[in-house]
Design a protein around this motif. Sequence first.
Motif, PDB file in Angstrom:
ATOM      1  N   GLY A 155       5.476  -0.706   1.236  1.00 29.58           N
ATOM      2  CA  GLY A 155       5.139  -0.792   2.727  1.00 29.58           C
ATOM      3  C   GLY A 155       4.757  -2.069   3.337  1.00 29.58           C
ATOM      4  O   GLY A 155       5.375  -2.657   4.153  1.00 29.58           O
ATOM      5  N   VAL A 156       3.840  -3.000   2.393  1.00 31.12           N
ATOM      6  CA  VAL A 156       3.459  -4.174   2.820  1.00 31.12           C
ATOM      7  C   VAL A 156       4.465  -4.983   2.655  1.00 31.12           C
ATOM      8  O   VAL A 156       4.961  -5.942   3.468  1.00 31.12           O
ATOM      9  CB  VAL A 156       2.282  -4.655   1.931  1.00 31.12           C
ATOM     10  CG1 VAL A 156       1.937  -5.925   1.991  1.00 31.12           C
ATOM     11  CG2 VAL A 156       1.100  -3.605   2.057  1.00 31.12           C
ATOM     12  N   ALA A 157       5.402  -5.055   1.466  1.00 32.08           N
ATOM     13  CA  ALA A 157       6.455  -6.100   1.615  1.00 32.08           C
ATOM     14  C   ALA A 157       7.545  -5.855   2.550  1.00 32.08           C
ATOM     15  O   ALA A 157       8.086  -6.677   3.171  1.00 32.08           O
ATOM     16  CB  ALA A 157       7.165  -5.665   0.036  1.00 32.08           C
ATOM     17  N   HIS A 158       7.895  -4.447   2.989  1.00 35.11           N
ATOM     18  CA  HIS A 158       8.684  -4.298   3.932  1.00 35.11           C
ATOM     19  C   HIS A 158       8.374  -4.959   5.435  1.00 35.11           C
ATOM     20  O   HIS A 158       9.111  -5.467   6.221  1.00 35.11           O
ATOM     21  CB  HIS A 158       9.150  -2.774   4.113  1.00 35.11           C
ATOM     22  CG  HIS A 158      10.228  -2.518   4.978  1.00 35.11           C
ATOM     23  ND1 HIS A 158      11.524  -2.740   4.864  1.00 35.11           N
ATOM     24  CD2 HIS A 158      10.087  -1.608   6.402  1.00 35.11           C
ATOM     25  CE1 HIS A 158      12.306  -2.197   6.102  1.00 35.11           C
ATOM     26  NE2 HIS A 158      11.322  -1.698   6.612  1.00 35.11           N
ATOM     27  N   LEU A 159       6.957  -4.420   5.656  1.00 37.62           N
ATOM     28  CA  LEU A 159       6.231  -5.062   7.024  1.00 37.62           C
ATOM     29  C   LEU A 159       6.333  -6.514   6.884  1.00 37.62           C
ATOM     30  O   LEU A 159       6.778  -7.010   7.960  1.00 37.62           O
ATOM     31  CB  LEU A 159       4.859  -4.644   6.988  1.00 37.62           C
ATOM     32  CG  LEU A 159       4.043  -4.766   8.195  1.00 37.62           C
ATOM     33  CD1 LEU A 159       5.045  -4.217   9.480  1.00 37.62           C
ATOM     34  CD2 LEU A 159       2.747  -4.200   8.285  1.00 37.62           C
ATOM     35  N   ALA A 160       6.125  -7.207   5.791  1.00 42.01           N
ATOM     36  CA  ALA A 160       6.167  -8.464   5.704  1.00 42.01           C
ATOM     37  C   ALA A 160       7.520  -9.231   6.152  1.00 42.01           C
ATOM     38  O   ALA A 160       7.735 -10.199   6.715  1.00 42.01           O
ATOM     39  CB  ALA A 160       5.466  -9.094   4.325  1.00 42.01           C
ATOM     40  N   ALA A 161       8.473  -8.574   5.321  1.00 46.77           N
ATOM     41  CA  ALA A 161       9.787  -9.091   5.601  1.00 46.77           C
ATOM     42  C   ALA A 161      10.233  -8.659   7.186  1.00 46.77           C
ATOM     43  O   ALA A 161      11.046  -9.754   7.531  1.00 46.77           O
ATOM     44  CB  ALA A 161      10.707  -8.295   4.627  1.00 46.77           C
ATOM     45  N   ARG A 162       9.724  -7.943   7.733  1.00 44.80           N
ATOM     46  CA  ARG A 162      10.250  -7.477   9.252  1.00 44.80           C
ATOM     47  C   ARG A 162       9.654  -8.567  10.053  1.00 44.80           C
ATOM     48  O   ARG A 162      10.044  -9.240  10.957  1.00 44.80           O
ATOM     49  CB  ARG A 162       9.915  -6.061   9.443  1.00 44.80           C
ATOM     50  CG  ARG A 162      10.998  -5.172   8.908  1.00 44.80           C
ATOM     51  CD  ARG A 162      10.837  -3.931   9.577  1.00 44.80           C
ATOM     52  NE  ARG A 162      11.056  -3.784  10.737  1.00 44.80           N
ATOM     53  CZ  ARG A 162      10.523  -2.946  11.595  1.00 44.80           C
ATOM     54  NH1 ARG A 162       9.734  -1.810  11.299  1.00 44.80           N
ATOM     55  NH2 ARG A 162      10.947  -2.898  12.867  1.00 44.80           N
ATOM     56  N   ARG A 163       8.118  -8.565   9.714  1.00 43.69           N
ATOM     57  CA  ARG A 163       7.256  -9.461  10.790  1.00 43.69           C
ATOM     58  C   ARG A 163       7.455 -10.976  10.387  1.00 43.69           C
ATOM     59  O   ARG A 163       6.725 -11.626  11.362  1.00 43.69           O
ATOM     60  CB  ARG A 163       6.207  -8.845  10.750  1.00 43.69           C
ATOM     61  CG  ARG A 163       6.314  -7.430  11.409  1.00 43.69           C
ATOM     62  CD  ARG A 163       4.712  -7.118  12.052  1.00 43.69           C
ATOM     63  NE  ARG A 163       5.043  -5.915  12.877  1.00 43.69           N
ATOM     64  CZ  ARG A 163       4.214  -5.376  13.580  1.00 43.69           C
ATOM     65  NH1 ARG A 163       3.053  -6.177  13.827  1.00 43.69           N
ATOM     66  NH2 ARG A 163       4.523  -4.248  14.394  1.00 43.69           N
ATOM     67  N   LEU A 164       7.474 -11.268   9.163  1.00 48.41           N
ATOM     68  CA  LEU A 164       7.221 -12.718   8.813  1.00 48.41           C
ATOM     69  C   LEU A 164       8.566 -13.356   8.440  1.00 48.41           C
ATOM     70  O   LEU A 164       8.530 -14.654   8.238  1.00 48.41           O
ATOM     71  CB  LEU A 164       6.212 -12.932   7.812  1.00 48.41           C
ATOM     72  CG  LEU A 164       4.583 -12.320   8.021  1.00 48.41           C
ATOM     73  CD1 LEU A 164       3.930 -12.309   6.760  1.00 48.41           C
ATOM     74  CD2 LEU A 164       4.123 -13.083   9.260  1.00 48.41           C
ATOM     75  N   GLY A 165       9.814 -12.435   7.777  1.00 50.70           N
ATOM     76  CA  GLY A 165      10.627 -12.996   7.158  1.00 50.70           C
ATOM     77  C   GLY A 165      10.638 -13.122   5.821  1.00 50.70           C
ATOM     78  O   GLY A 165      11.671 -13.607   5.254  1.00 50.70           O
ATOM     79  N   GLY A 166       9.726 -12.509   5.186  1.00 48.88           N
ATOM     80  CA  GLY A 166       9.386 -12.767   3.588  1.00 48.88           C
ATOM     81  C   GLY A 166       8.150 -12.515   3.046  1.00 48.88           C
ATOM     82  O   GLY A 166       7.242 -12.237   3.890  1.00 48.88           O
ATOM     83  N   VAL A 167       7.896 -12.810   2.020  1.00 52.74           N
ATOM     84  CA  VAL A 167       6.629 -12.593   1.171  1.00 52.74           C
ATOM     85  C   VAL A 167       6.116 -13.926   0.840  1.00 52.74           C
ATOM     86  O   VAL A 167       6.821 -14.876   0.568  1.00 52.74           O
ATOM     87  CB  VAL A 167       6.842 -11.506  -0.024  1.00 52.74           C
ATOM     88  CG1 VAL A 167       7.097 -10.071   0.487  1.00 52.74           C
ATOM     89  CG2 VAL A 167       7.524 -12.121  -0.958  1.00 52.74           C
ATOM     90  N   ASN A 168       4.911 -13.924   0.604  1.00 51.58           N
ATOM     91  CA  ASN A 168       4.070 -15.024  -0.057  1.00 51.58           C
ATOM     92  C   ASN A 168       2.968 -14.637  -0.977  1.00 51.58           C
ATOM     93  O   ASN A 168       2.846 -13.565  -1.001  1.00 51.58           O
ATOM     94  CB  ASN A 168       3.731 -16.318   0.902  1.00 51.58           C
ATOM     95  CG  ASN A 168       2.643 -15.735   1.981  1.00 51.58           C
ATOM     96  OD1 ASN A 168       2.112 -14.345   2.089  1.00 51.58           O
ATOM     97  ND2 ASN A 168       1.898 -16.559   2.570  1.00 51.58           N
ATOM     98  N   GLY A 169       1.917 -15.517  -1.279  1.00 47.35           N
ATOM     99  CA  GLY A 169       1.033 -15.388  -2.007  1.00 47.35           C
ATOM    100  C   GLY A 169       0.088 -14.120  -1.499  1.00 47.35           C
ATOM    101  O   GLY A 169      -0.458 -13.271  -2.125  1.00 47.35           O
TER     102      GLY A 169
END
Length: 195
Positions: A155-169
Amino acid sequence: AGYALGLPLSLLALLPLPEGLFAALALALLLGLTGFLHLDGLLDAADALLGARPREERLRLLKDPHLGAFAFGVGGVYLLLLWQALALVRDPLFLLLPGFARFAILPFLNRYPLLHPGMAGLIRGGPVLPPFLLALPFPLLYPGPALLALLAAWGVAHLAARRLGGVNGDVLGAMIALSELGGLVGYALWRSLGG
């Protein structure tokens, strides 16, 4: 590393402590042994991921050292739920959960793009089979809590991909923090239903 973090929690569960005191000490251990790194990631990610802002503003908030309203709200609820869930979980074997939570991020870390090289880039692309074999006993013993831990990380990864464009630290820290919480809440619910 995650199982090494869970070991002190497992040993603490063997002591005859009242539930509230055990939960407070376990919470302090869980946060302190990681240097509050995952909590910091959760707070930064909360400010960046929640609310109605353009993507550029969200990315700027990830680097902002100040905490906003979402960080305080999410952080407070997270700590309350974590303390309560720990108070209900005294199974020493289950408290090795931090080991599984660190595995739970790997499938999603390798699936979603990175925002920039950094902490996430150091972990991405590493071998998956050895961590999978180390993590496998956990879902076999605790399938429901393991599923909730995986869903929280996704859920966190999916939301980050949608709202930020990806993941980071920071997103990884949030994934680990909420994966641990999801597993603990899942275990507490599973035990209350007679599992």
